[in-house]
Enzyme design. Structure first.
Site, PDB file in Angstrom:
ATOM      1  N   SER A  10     -29.376 -44.717 149.295  1.00 22.89           N
ATOM      2  CA  SER A  10     -29.122 -45.590 148.290  1.00 22.89           C
ATOM      3  C   SER A  10     -29.207 -47.269 148.719  1.00 22.89           C
ATOM      4  O   SER A  10     -29.080 -48.095 148.044  1.00 22.89           O
ATOM      5  CB  SER A  10     -27.681 -45.359 147.677  1.00 22.89           C
ATOM      6  OG  SER A  10     -26.654 -45.614 148.388  1.00 22.89           O
ATOM      7  N   SER A 136     -25.891 -41.968 164.648  1.00 28.67           N
ATOM      8  CA  SER A 136     -24.579 -42.338 165.215  1.00 28.67           C
ATOM      9  C   SER A 136     -24.224 -43.700 165.174  1.00 28.67           C
ATOM     10  O   SER A 136     -24.304 -44.608 164.025  1.00 28.67           O
ATOM     11  CB  SER A 136     -24.158 -41.647 166.470  1.00 28.67           C
ATOM     12  OG  SER A 136     -22.856 -41.895 167.087  1.00 28.67           O
ATOM     13  N   TYR A 150     -13.264 -43.792 162.927  1.00 25.12           N
ATOM     14  CA  TYR A 150     -15.027 -44.061 162.838  1.00 25.12           C
ATOM     15  C   TYR A 150     -15.525 -43.690 164.114  1.00 25.12           C
ATOM     16  O   TYR A 150     -16.227 -42.685 164.273  1.00 25.12           O
ATOM     17  CB  TYR A 150     -15.259 -45.493 162.228  1.00 25.12           C
ATOM     18  CG  TYR A 150     -16.864 -45.584 162.093  1.00 25.12           C
ATOM     19  CD1 TYR A 150     -17.682 -44.940 161.287  1.00 25.12           C
ATOM     20  CD2 TYR A 150     -17.463 -46.350 163.234  1.00 25.12           C
ATOM     21  CE1 TYR A 150     -18.811 -45.264 161.267  1.00 25.12           C
ATOM     22  CE2 TYR A 150     -18.859 -46.834 162.979  1.00 25.12           C
ATOM     23  CZ  TYR A 150     -19.532 -45.928 162.098  1.00 25.12           C
ATOM     24  OH  TYR A 150     -20.879 -46.446 161.960  1.00 25.12           O
ATOM     25  N   LYS A 154     -17.774 -40.492 165.260  1.00 28.52           N
ATOM     26  CA  LYS A 154     -19.298 -40.621 165.774  1.00 28.52           C
ATOM     27  C   LYS A 154     -19.175 -40.093 167.241  1.00 28.52           C
ATOM     28  O   LYS A 154     -20.286 -39.493 167.665  1.00 28.52           O
ATOM     29  CB  LYS A 154     -19.539 -42.196 165.937  1.00 28.52           C
ATOM     30  CG  LYS A 154     -19.878 -42.866 164.487  1.00 28.52           C
ATOM     31  CD  LYS A 154     -20.940 -42.092 163.752  1.00 28.52           C
ATOM     32  CE  LYS A 154     -21.376 -42.912 162.478  1.00 28.52           C
ATOM     33  NZ  LYS A 154     -22.192 -42.161 161.839  1.00 28.52           N
TER      34      LYS A 154
HETATM   35  N1  LIG Z   1     -24.441 -51.054 159.537  1.00 24.27           N
HETATM   36  C1  LIG Z   1     -24.172 -51.070 160.598  1.00 24.27           C
HETATM   37  O1  LIG Z   1     -23.771 -51.816 161.437  1.00 24.27           O
HETATM   38  C2  LIG Z   1     -24.103 -49.301 161.455  1.00 24.27           C
HETATM   39  C3  LIG Z   1     -23.992 -49.572 162.720  1.00 24.27           C
HETATM   40  C4  LIG Z   1     -24.132 -48.213 163.482  1.00 24.27           C
HETATM   41  C5  LIG Z   1     -24.046 -46.881 162.806  1.00 24.27           C
HETATM   42  N2  LIG Z   1     -24.385 -47.059 161.548  1.00 24.27           N
HETATM   43  C6  LIG Z   1     -24.556 -45.727 160.689  1.00 24.27           C
HETATM   44  O2  LIG Z   1     -25.624 -45.965 159.711  1.00 24.27           O
HETATM   45  C7  LIG Z   1     -25.551 -45.115 158.708  1.00 24.27           C
HETATM   46  C8  LIG Z   1     -26.102 -45.793 157.331  1.00 24.27           C
HETATM   47  O3  LIG Z   1     -25.122 -46.711 157.052  1.00 24.27           O
HETATM   48  P1  LIG Z   1     -25.279 -48.132 156.411  1.00 24.27           P
HETATM   49  O4  LIG Z   1     -24.706 -49.140 157.222  1.00 24.27           O
HETATM   50  O5  LIG Z   1     -26.849 -48.149 156.244  1.00 24.27           O
HETATM   51  O6  LIG Z   1     -24.529 -48.313 155.315  1.00 24.27           O
HETATM   52  P2  LIG Z   1     -24.474 -48.096 153.711  1.00 24.27           P
HETATM   53  O7  LIG Z   1     -25.653 -49.091 153.438  1.00 24.27           O
HETATM   54  O8  LIG Z   1     -23.234 -48.265 153.272  1.00 24.27           O
HETATM   55  O9  LIG Z   1     -25.109 -46.645 153.508  1.00 24.27           O
HETATM   56  C9  LIG Z   1     -24.410 -45.363 153.662  1.00 24.27           C
HETATM   57  C10 LIG Z   1     -25.111 -44.451 152.756  1.00 24.27           C
HETATM   58  O10 LIG Z   1     -24.427 -43.338 152.944  1.00 24.27           O
HETATM   59  C11 LIG Z   1     -23.980 -42.795 151.647  1.00 24.27           C
HETATM   60  N3  LIG Z   1     -22.989 -41.779 151.625  1.00 24.27           N
HETATM   61  C12 LIG Z   1     -21.705 -42.033 151.997  1.00 24.27           C
HETATM   62  N4  LIG Z   1     -20.799 -40.992 151.647  1.00 24.27           N
HETATM   63  C13 LIG Z   1     -21.909 -39.969 151.101  1.00 24.27           C
HETATM   64  C14 LIG Z   1     -21.907 -38.563 150.709  1.00 24.27           C
HETATM   65  N5  LIG Z   1     -20.593 -37.931 150.900  1.00 24.27           N
HETATM   66  N6  LIG Z   1     -23.022 -37.928 150.661  1.00 24.27           N
HETATM   67  C15 LIG Z   1     -24.135 -38.485 150.629  1.00 24.27           C
HETATM   68  N7  LIG Z   1     -24.217 -39.829 150.718  1.00 24.27           N
HETATM   69  C16 LIG Z   1     -23.191 -40.712 151.197  1.00 24.27           C
HETATM   70  C17 LIG Z   1     -23.997 -44.081 150.896  1.00 24.27           C
HETATM   71  O11 LIG Z   1     -23.910 -43.507 149.333  1.00 24.27           O
HETATM   72  P3  LIG Z   1     -23.053 -44.426 148.131  1.00 24.27           P
HETATM   73  O12 LIG Z   1     -24.047 -45.481 147.991  1.00 24.27           O
HETATM   74  O13 LIG Z   1     -23.199 -43.485 146.989  1.00 24.27           O
HETATM   75  O14 LIG Z   1     -21.882 -44.815 148.666  1.00 24.27           O
HETATM   76  C18 LIG Z   1     -25.179 -44.856 151.392  1.00 24.27           C
HETATM   77  O15 LIG Z   1     -26.281 -44.412 150.617  1.00 24.27           O
HETATM   78  C19 LIG Z   1     -23.924 -44.443 158.826  1.00 24.27           C
HETATM   79  O16 LIG Z   1     -23.948 -43.147 159.329  1.00 24.27           O
HETATM   80  C20 LIG Z   1     -23.305 -45.424 159.818  1.00 24.27           C
HETATM   81  O17 LIG Z   1     -22.211 -44.887 160.235  1.00 24.27           O
HETATM   82  C21 LIG Z   1     -24.259 -48.016 160.573  1.00 24.27           C
END
Ligand SMILES: NC(=O)c1ccc[n+]([C@@H]2O[C@H](COP(=O)([O-])OP(=O)(O)OC[C@H]3O[C@@H](n4cnc5c(N)ncnc54)[C@H](OP(=O)(O)O)[C@@H]3O)[C@@H](O)[C@H]2O)c1
Length: 292
Positions: A10, A136, A150, A154
């Site tokens: 999303s 991760s 968190y 991870k």
């Molecule tokens: N951004 C960073 O700095 C960063 C750094 C390291 C790792 N990551 C990792 O990257 C991944 C993606 O995160 P992002 O940064 O892109 O954040 P994001 O934009 O908040 O995306 C997270 C996604 O996960 C979905 N989600 C949460 N709970 C869920 C569930 N129970 N079932 C299905 N979907 C679910 C959310 O859906 P909804 O829209 O419905 O909430 C959203 O689509 C995560 O695993 C995060 O830990 C991010």
């Protein structure tokens, strides 16, 4: 052309990965738990005539997981790549995190990912090939203050990925861990919103420094497509590595932590002022992050 199933498309990294892989010609099953949040993806895919199929999938729910995987297999008869991207990151000092909060994080980031893996392994084993990508974080390699829950999720995902990679290797299946640094996505705002007020907190310095670092990150962090590009490269590699860092800050943070003893890492919190703290930070992690 590969058949790819991605969770959490999303927004952020999942959305960017769905678009990048579809633009490269893969058939992308872009899943999300609430299809009302699919507007950006739907509009872009329609405008560019991309091979994207939207699927409802909540990784917290077994029925939703098995139903979504069945839908892909009914339509395609095979699945080449799973990208376990869905995740949540409510920042909090360990003492302030309730059991419910810890369970919520592990439910999505660990149990959800393992649920997805169990659902796709039978078909990948029968195909004798497939790639599982687990998103991760650098927080899967080091434990920063206010990110303990968190980070623990991870670390758990990384440990399970490493064991899984050995188990499925003889079946022709590859496992890849992606470790992004700070990436500008909605997760940052949600993470910071969960932090308690620093007023009267015994952890006020750590909370304030976490806010400062991630406020900068919201301005200067990497673009989600940078992570999507790393995922695309890992999937395309004939012999992928187990771990891929994503973003310049990721390499600096993981490299800097590896050069420090555990005690040096822990005692960074000894500084009375933020200026002293960020001066040591800049020395330990040169050019890693834009610091306050
Ligand atoms: N951004 C960073 O700095 C960063 C750094 C390291 C790792 N990551 C990792 O990257 C991944 C993606 O995160 P992002 O940064 O892109 O954040 P994001 O934009 O908040 O995306 C997270 C996604 O996960 C979905 N989600 C949460 N709970 C869920 C569930 N129970 N079932 C299905 N979907 C679910 C959310 O859906 P909804 O829209 O419905 O909430 C959203 O689509 C995560 O695993 C995060 O830990 C991010």
């Amino acid at each position: 052309m590969k058949i790819v199933l991605i969770t959490g498309t999303s927004s952020g990294i999942g959305l960017a990965t769905a678009l990048r892989l579809a633009r490269a010609g893969d058939r992308v099953y872009a899943s999300m738990r609430d299809l009302h949040r699919a507007e950006t993806l739907r509009q872009t895919a329609t405008a560019e005539q991309l091979p994207v199929e939207l699927v409802e999938l909540d990784v917290d729910r077994e029925n939703s997981v098995t139903g979504a995987v069945r839908q892909v297999l009914d339509q395609e008869g095979r699945l080449d790549v799973l990208v376990n991207n869905a995740g949540i990151a409510p920042f909090n000092p360990i003492e302030a995190a309730s059991d419910d909060e810890v369970k919520r994080v592990f439910e999505t980031n660990v149990f959800g990912a393992l649920r997805m893996i169990r659902a796709v392994l039978p078909v990948m084993r029968s195909q004798r090939r497939g790639t599982i990508v687990n998103v991760s974080s650098v927080a899967g390699r080091l434990g920063p203050s206010c990110m303990g829950v968190y980070s623990a999720s991870k670390f758990a995902l990384e440990a399970a990925s490493e064991s899984l990679a050995r188990e499925v290797f003889p079946h022709g299946i590859r496992v890849v861990i992606i470790e992004p640094g700070i990436i500008v996505t909605p997760i940052l705002e949600k993470a910071l919103a969960n932090l308690p007020s620093e007023v009267d907190s015994p952890y006020s310095a750590a909370i304030r420094r976490t806010r400062k670092i991630f406020a900068q990150g919201q301005e200067n962090g990497g673009h989600p497509d940078l992570v999507a590009e790393v995922i695309e490269r890992a999937i395309a590699a004939p012999d992928p590595k187990l771990r891929y860092l994503a973003g310049a800050d990721a390499a600096v943070l993981v490299g800097g932590r590896a050069r420090m003893s555990d005690e040096e890492w822990i005692t960074m919190e000894r500084h009375a002022t933020d200026d002293e703290y960020f001066t040591e930070f800049a020395t330990r992690f040169p050019a890693g992050l834009q610091l306050p």
